[in-house]
Design a protein around this motif. Sequence first.
Motif, PDB file in Angstrom:
ATOM      1  N   GLN A 341      33.336  -0.338  -5.444  1.00 19.20           N
ATOM      2  CA  GLN A 341      32.894  -1.674  -5.817  1.00 19.20           C
ATOM      3  C   GLN A 341      34.037  -2.688  -5.717  1.00 19.20           C
ATOM      4  O   GLN A 341      33.865  -3.791  -5.205  1.00 19.20           O
ATOM      5  N   MET A 342      35.227  -2.291  -6.173  1.00 19.23           N
ATOM      6  CA  MET A 342      36.372  -3.191  -6.150  1.00 19.23           C
ATOM      7  C   MET A 342      36.852  -3.444  -4.722  1.00 19.23           C
ATOM      8  O   MET A 342      37.211  -4.567  -4.349  1.00 19.23           O
ATOM      9  N   ILE A 343      36.859  -2.396  -3.905  1.00 16.95           N
ATOM     10  CA  ILE A 343      37.292  -2.560  -2.515  1.00 16.95           C
ATOM     11  C   ILE A 343      36.315  -3.466  -1.765  1.00 16.95           C
ATOM     12  O   ILE A 343      36.715  -4.326  -0.972  1.00 16.95           O
ATOM     13  N   ALA A 344      35.027  -3.299  -2.037  1.00 16.26           N
ATOM     14  CA  ALA A 344      34.029  -4.147  -1.389  1.00 16.26           C
ATOM     15  C   ALA A 344      34.202  -5.607  -1.794  1.00 16.26           C
ATOM     16  O   ALA A 344      34.011  -6.518  -0.976  1.00 16.26           O
ATOM     17  N   ALA A 345      34.565  -5.830  -3.054  1.00 22.20           N
ATOM     18  CA  ALA A 345      34.763  -7.202  -3.536  1.00 22.20           C
ATOM     19  C   ALA A 345      36.024  -7.820  -2.942  1.00 22.20           C
ATOM     20  O   ALA A 345      36.056  -9.012  -2.622  1.00 22.20           O
ATOM     21  N   GLY A 346      37.081  -7.020  -2.808  1.00 24.01           N
ATOM     22  CA  GLY A 346      38.318  -7.500  -2.196  1.00 24.01           C
ATOM     23  C   GLY A 346      39.326  -8.012  -3.205  1.00 24.01           C
ATOM     24  O   GLY A 346      38.973  -8.461  -4.304  1.00 24.01           O
ATOM     25  N   THR A 347      40.592  -7.939  -2.831  1.00 21.95           N
ATOM     26  CA  THR A 347      41.677  -8.404  -3.696  1.00 21.95           C
ATOM     27  C   THR A 347      41.478  -9.877  -4.061  1.00 21.95           C
ATOM     28  O   THR A 347      41.184 -10.708  -3.208  1.00 21.95           O
ATOM     29  N   GLY A 348      41.646 -10.151  -5.352  1.00 23.75           N
ATOM     30  CA  GLY A 348      41.509 -11.513  -5.854  1.00 23.75           C
ATOM     31  C   GLY A 348      40.119 -11.863  -6.325  1.00 23.75           C
ATOM     32  O   GLY A 348      39.928 -12.933  -6.945  1.00 23.75           O
ATOM     33  N   ALA A 350      36.783 -12.006  -8.557  1.00 29.28           N
ATOM     34  CA  ALA A 350      36.348 -11.805  -9.932  1.00 29.28           C
ATOM     35  C   ALA A 350      35.266 -10.732  -9.937  1.00 29.28           C
ATOM     36  O   ALA A 350      34.414 -10.686  -9.038  1.00 29.28           O
ATOM     37  N   ILE A 351      35.276  -9.879 -10.942  1.00 32.01           N
ATOM     38  CA  ILE A 351      34.381  -8.718 -10.907  1.00 32.01           C
ATOM     39  C   ILE A 351      34.056  -8.243 -12.313  1.00 32.01           C
ATOM     40  O   ILE A 351      34.840  -8.430 -13.256  1.00 32.01           O
ATOM     41  N   MET A 352      32.895  -7.630 -12.461  1.00 35.06           N
ATOM     42  CA  MET A 352      32.520  -6.923 -13.688  1.00 35.06           C
ATOM     43  C   MET A 352      32.228  -5.481 -13.297  1.00 35.06           C
ATOM     44  O   MET A 352      31.474  -5.235 -12.351  1.00 35.06           O
ATOM     45  N   VAL A 353      32.828  -4.551 -14.016  1.00 34.30           N
ATOM     46  CA  VAL A 353      32.637  -3.142 -13.690  1.00 34.30           C
ATOM     47  C   VAL A 353      32.220  -2.363 -14.928  1.00 34.30           C
ATOM     48  O   VAL A 353      32.524  -2.755 -16.057  1.00 34.30           O
ATOM     49  N   ASP A 354      31.507  -1.275 -14.694  1.00 31.20           N
ATOM     50  CA  ASP A 354      31.214  -0.299 -15.736  1.00 31.20           C
ATOM     51  C   ASP A 354      32.104   0.897 -15.456  1.00 31.20           C
ATOM     52  O   ASP A 354      31.840   1.696 -14.552  1.00 31.20           O
ATOM     53  N   LEU A 355      33.175   1.007 -16.217  1.00 28.74           N
ATOM     54  CA  LEU A 355      34.252   1.951 -15.912  1.00 28.74           C
ATOM     55  C   LEU A 355      34.102   3.261 -16.672  1.00 28.74           C
ATOM     56  O   LEU A 355      33.958   3.276 -17.900  1.00 28.74           O
ATOM     57  N   GLY A 356      34.199   4.364 -15.946  1.00 30.27           N
ATOM     58  CA  GLY A 356      34.330   5.678 -16.560  1.00 30.27           C
ATOM     59  C   GLY A 356      33.069   6.237 -17.184  1.00 30.27           C
ATOM     60  O   GLY A 356      31.977   5.676 -17.086  1.00 30.27           O
ATOM     61  N   ASN A 357      33.250   7.412 -17.814  1.00 32.16           N
ATOM     62  CA  ASN A 357      32.157   8.135 -18.464  1.00 32.16           C
ATOM     63  C   ASN A 357      30.985   8.381 -17.513  1.00 32.16           C
ATOM     64  O   ASN A 357      29.819   8.349 -17.914  1.00 32.16           O
TER      65      ASN A 357
END
Length: 498
Positions: A341-348, A350-357
């Motif tokens: 998800q982060m790579i698709a969004a790209g450096t810089g 803004a993002i919301m993620v559901d991390l872990g678990n």
Amino acid sequence: MRIVAARFNHETNTFSPVKTPLEAFAPLHGQAALDFGRGSATAFGAFIEYAEAEGAELITPLSATANPSGPATAEVFEALAGPIVEAAQGGCDAILLDLHGAMVADGIDDCEGELLARVRAAAPGVPLGVALDLHGNITPRMVENCDCIVGFKTYPHIDMFETGRHVTRIVDAMLHKGLRPKMALSHPPILAHTLKMNTEEPCLMTDLIAAARDGEARGGLHAATIFGGFPIADLAETGVSIVTVAEGADAAQDLADDLARMAWEGREGFVYDEAPLATSLAEAVRAADGPGEGPVLLLDHGDNCMSGGTCDTVDVLRAALEAGMSGIIAGPICDPETVAQMIAAGTGAAIMVDLGNKVPLPGFAPKAPLTLTGTVGQISDGTYVVSGPIYTGQTCRMGRAAVLETGGALVLVTELPHEPWDLGVFGCAGIDPIEARFLILKSRMYCRPVFAPLSRALVECASEGITSSNFDLFPFEKLQRPIFPLDRDMRWSPGRNT
């Protein structure tokens, strides 16, 4: 002279949901195994050094190591054991094996014992020396099917190479001096906590190792190893063991029994009592306001991938943020979905993620991911070279990695579980971990030689992961009972268990 040397390592957490496919071992054969092992700070590296110094023809059928995880399949075991047995069948003068001592596969609770029995049958009478990890769960079958066993005497393990050299000294005496060593095994019923095996501080384990070294200094005694065992494995033989190597069977057994008695008498020294997570975080805040330089190191030992953890629980990070702590650097947290998800969004971005678990833990209640908002920082291939002292020079790969920058924390997210045993873990993603106020690492011990000297304080933090130090979380079924501390009222002495 013809020598067979091989490396085949896996520490199995029988409760872990992390799978162990063949590719997890990154198996190398023949010349590729030799090239990988030569000069490495491993027992296998010492075996190669010895064989080359002897001018021997060296056969290296396998070098294969997987991070701790759940049991391998029987097919994986066969694929990796086969080349070693085949090399032994081809004829040789000595066999040197760098194993772990706590590997389990489907239907094979004692992989090392099974492998050694096959090798012994393939090459009867050939000197067979074995190096094992301090966390081996030692079985009679292992001892019965080789000539000498020597285990590490340090945790974190910084004496792997020295242990290999110790094995070669005994095997060399068999080859050139007619030595016919005898081994003894004693298994005091103690399920020791891993955090009480730290050999970098005064404790029962260091006292036992000092006594073992004193025993090795006696005439006729060649090796004495205190195996703390790997406790998160549901096997009959799980727990503390002592293995000795001597010229006479009585001398070997006497020393093994003496060390086992010493372990039993000091058994409370193997018990680790977890502090509540909130208590540990409050301690960390006080330490951050105290003297010293560098970050406060928070070790999330309940989700340690080098004990089979998923590396994706977020208990400690969540609690730290909820407590208002800031200046946090955390990671690596394994979450391939979030990395993508982060790579698709790209450096810089803004993002919301559901991390872990994301990985269900058998027997544990499911937990929600940690929702975070922030900015995507540096993206990398997650590759670095270890600077030492453990696995010095080895290239490590965490899968693709991305940094999440939030108001309170920088979080390193990776595609693969990975032990933070080197500054390069963070450096490859453009992070200087020493700039943190609080550095959260998923680790018990391996991070300490590098990170502890650079930190102002170290605080152990309990989380409910698959490597927890709370034995009550694990439904042991095969474990031989009674065993301390699960059965505190039991009595024991060498040869007696009541």
